[in-house]
Scaffold this motif. Structure first.
Motif, mmCIF file in Angstrom:
data_model
loop_
_atom_site.group_PDB
_atom_site.id
_atom_site.type_symbol
_atom_site.label_atom_id
_atom_site.label_comp_id
_atom_site.label_asym_id
_atom_site.label_seq_id
_atom_site.Cartn_x
_atom_site.Cartn_y
_atom_site.Cartn_z
ATOM 1 N N ILE A 1 24.247 49.941 50.187
ATOM 2 C CA ILE A 1 25.368 49.092 49.799
ATOM 3 C C ILE A 1 25.432 48.976 48.285
ATOM 4 N N HIS A 2 26.615 49.185 47.738
ATOM 5 C CA HIS A 2 26.880 48.904 46.330
ATOM 6 C C HIS A 2 27.906 47.779 46.288
ATOM 7 N N SER A 3 27.601 46.691 45.585
ATOM 8 C CA SER A 3 28.537 45.576 45.487
ATOM 9 C C SER A 3 28.845 45.292 44.022
ATOM 10 N N PHE A 4 30.049 44.790 43.796
ATOM 11 C CA PHE A 4 30.449 44.398 42.448
ATOM 12 C C PHE A 4 31.502 43.301 42.537
ATOM 13 N N ILE A 5 31.635 42.550 41.449
ATOM 14 C CA ILE A 5 32.486 41.360 41.432
ATOM 15 C C ILE A 5 33.847 41.662 40.810
ATOM 16 N N THR A 6 34.900 41.176 41.466
ATOM 17 C CA THR A 6 36.255 41.240 40.920
ATOM 18 C C THR A 6 36.867 39.845 41.000
ATOM 19 N N LYS A 7 38.074 39.721 40.475
ATOM 20 C CA LYS A 7 38.785 38.444 40.550
ATOM 21 C C LYS A 7 39.760 38.464 41.724
ATOM 22 N N HIS A 8 40.006 37.277 42.265
ATOM 23 C CA HIS A 8 40.961 37.117 43.369
ATOM 24 C C HIS A 8 42.382 37.296 42.861
ATOM 25 N N ASN A 9 42.736 36.584 41.804
ATOM 26 C CA ASN A 9 44.058 36.681 41.173
ATOM 27 C C ASN A 9 43.991 36.020 39.809
ATOM 28 N N ASN A 10 45.126 35.794 39.212
ATOM 29 C CA ASN A 10 45.153 35.227 37.871
ATOM 30 C C ASN A 10 45.495 33.750 37.863
ATOM 31 N N SER A 11 45.481 33.113 39.038
ATOM 32 C CA SER A 11 45.814 31.695 39.130
ATOM 33 C C SER A 11 44.627 30.838 38.709
ATOM 34 N N ALA A 12 44.915 29.794 37.969
ATOM 35 C CA ALA A 12 43.856 28.897 37.526
ATOM 36 C C ALA A 12 43.303 28.080 38.681
ATOM 37 N N THR A 13 44.092 27.909 39.739
ATOM 38 C CA THR A 13 43.667 27.053 40.848
ATOM 39 C C THR A 13 42.984 27.822 41.979
ATOM 40 N N SER A 14 43.341 29.079 42.188
ATOM 41 C CA SER A 14 42.773 29.810 43.329
ATOM 42 C C SER A 14 42.005 31.062 42.925
ATOM 43 N N ASN A 15 41.776 31.243 41.643
ATOM 44 C CA ASN A 15 41.066 32.441 41.209
ATOM 45 C C ASN A 15 39.568 32.253 41.406
ATOM 46 N N VAL A 16 39.028 32.925 42.406
ATOM 47 C CA VAL A 16 37.606 32.839 42.722
ATOM 48 C C VAL A 16 37.025 34.240 42.655
ATOM 49 N N PRO A 17 35.716 34.371 42.465
ATOM 50 C CA PRO A 17 35.125 35.710 42.476
ATOM 51 C C PRO A 17 35.204 36.338 43.857
ATOM 52 N N VAL A 18 35.496 37.626 43.880
ATOM 53 C CA VAL A 18 35.557 38.400 45.112
ATOM 54 C C VAL A 18 34.567 39.552 44.984
ATOM 55 N N THR A 19 33.635 39.644 45.917
ATOM 56 C CA THR A 19 32.681 40.743 45.918
ATOM 57 C C THR A 19 33.230 41.901 46.739
ATOM 58 N N VAL A 20 33.258 43.074 46.133
ATOM 59 C CA VAL A 20 33.644 44.299 46.834
ATOM 60 C C VAL A 20 32.371 44.971 47.338
ATOM 61 N N TYR A 21 32.407 45.457 48.572
ATOM 62 C CA TYR A 21 31.251 46.127 49.162
ATOM 63 C C TYR A 21 31.599 47.580 49.491
ATOM 64 N N LYS A 22 30.836 48.500 48.925
ATOM 65 C CA LYS A 22 30.934 49.925 49.270
ATOM 66 C C LYS A 22 29.667 50.281 50.035
ATOM 67 N N VAL A 23 29.846 50.706 51.288
ATOM 68 C CA VAL A 23 28.698 50.937 52.173
ATOM 69 C C VAL A 23 28.661 52.391 52.602
ATOM 70 N N ASP A 24 27.543 53.041 52.313
ATOM 71 C CA ASP A 24 27.286 54.399 52.771
ATOM 72 C C ASP A 24 26.515 54.293 54.082
ATOM 73 N N CYS A 25 27.122 54.769 55.163
ATOM 74 C CA CYS A 25 26.525 54.629 56.495
ATOM 75 C C CYS A 25 25.471 55.685 56.795
ATOM 76 N N GLY A 26 25.231 56.601 55.861
ATOM 77 C CA GLY A 26 24.171 57.578 56.021
ATOM 78 C C GLY A 26 24.475 58.655 57.048
ATOM 79 N N GLN A 27 23.494 59.523 57.244
ATOM 80 C CA GLN A 27 23.674 60.663 58.142
ATOM 81 C C GLN A 27 23.979 60.215 59.570
#
Length: 345
Positions: A211-237
């Motif tokens: 799993i590789h994870s990284f943080i992005t923003k939800h949106n540009n709103s001051a009231t609802s902008n929360v961190p969003v973690t993106v998950y990239k998962v390699d399921c292997g062979q």
């Protein structure tokens, strides 16, 4: 006709009150015909008789039109009441509202398949549970992302780890997270106290999954902008080397996806962007997924289209405009199979 007699709080006033006076300010008595399964089951079956991958969506659109009517007839306040209800109340509401009945039947279908499924080596099964909640299973394990369901905790015995992209209610199940922790299984999150949390790019190995994870923003709103973690998962062979990436409610800011620039992504799961086609700021621009599974359609806790309850038809329209020729929109409970580098029903 069978009827159920219930006590419903006033905030569930989408139900018809049959005995209501000044003394009934908290729990008016209501009478509810329990006919929803008779309406919901045939529609759900007609959807499952088709596939998100079909070239001709005529039959699917016809079934979607009926499903959309169910959703349009369900006030979001009633659905929120359902999510907070005890089992008796929940069963009664499932009997009254076809949309709620369909929601429960779809989860039941997928849960039973997840229990019994035995993917061959080199295969991966992908289920859309509801909204942006997915379960992916290979011959060596299974995981879930953004499960949001009244019955979510029932998944715990069948998954090895659980990822939540962000804190908003329609992308998490604290009950499932608690069950996972109690069972000694990993929870990945940027907000849940018992999770393996990170505010930076991070790499994990859990069983045969990388799993590789990284943080992005939800949106540009001051009231609802929360961190969003993106998950990239390699399921292997064991999973046919499937690489699936789930970005929750990320706002698709290209610079935030730099750690996956030009990365191999076989299946990308984005939300329907409120700002039309901002999905294309990353799709085909930062990375080129083989498939896109557009999600976050018809979220029943949202009030209406203005409140981001996107219709099924709007979802299909957006599918046609994203920068990936193999963009599709699965429905609740639907399973897709990854084998030999491609998806099938």
């Amino acid at each position: 006709m069978k009827k159920l007699y219930l006590l419903i709080p006033f905030f569930a006033m989408g139900l018809v009150c049959t005995a209501c006076n000044d003394d009934d300010k908290v729990t008016p008595i209501v009478s509810i015909p329990a006919t929803a399964p008779e309406e919901a089951k045939p529609v759900l079956e007609s959807i499952y008789a088709t596939s998100a991958l079909d070239a001709d969506l005529t039959a699917r659109r016809a079934a979607f039109a009926k499903m959309q009517k169910f959703a349009d007839d369900l006030p979001y306040t009633i659905f929120n009441t359902y999510l907070a209800s005890d089992d008796n109340m929940a069963t009664a509401l499932e009997g009254r509202y076809p949309a709620i009945c369909t929601y429960n039947l779809a989860f039941e279908k997928a849960l039973n398949e997840i229990k019994e499924a035995k993917p061959a080596n080199g295969e991966a099964y992908i289920w859309l549970m509801y909204n942006m909640g997915y379960v992916i299973k290979t011959s060596e394990g299974a995981f879930a992302v953004d499960i949001f369901n009244r019955r979510a905790a029932e998944l715990e015995p069948y998954i090895d780890f659980y990822c939540m992209t962000h804190i908003h209610n329609d992308h998490k199940s604290v009950a499932l997270a608690d069950a996972m922790v109690k069972a000694g299984k990993p929870v990945l999150s940027n907000f849940y106290d018992s999770a393996d949390m990170s505010e930076e790019d991070k790499d994990y190995t859990i069983g045969s999954f990388k799993i590789h994870s990284f943080i992005t923003k939800h949106n540009n709103s001051a009231t609802s902008n929360v961190p969003v973690t993106v998950y990239k998962v390699d399921c292997g062979q064991a999973g046919g080397n499937l690489v699936v990436m789930h970005s929750g409610d990320s706002n698709f800011t290209a610079s935030e996806f730099e750690s996956v620039k030009d990365a191999k992504v076989d299946v990308y799961i984005p939300r329907y962007a409120p700002e039309a086609l901002t999905e294309n700021r990353v799709i085909g621009a930062v990375f080129k997924p083989t498939y896109v599974l557009l999600s976050h359609i018809m979220e029943l806790t949202h009030k209406d289209v203005a409140g981001s309850r996107w219709t099924l038809e709007l979802g299909l329209e957006r599918v046609s405009k994203l920068n990936c020729d193999k963009t599709y929109m699965p429905f609740w409970g639907e399973k897709l199979v990854w084998k030999n580098g491609q998806l099938s029903k």
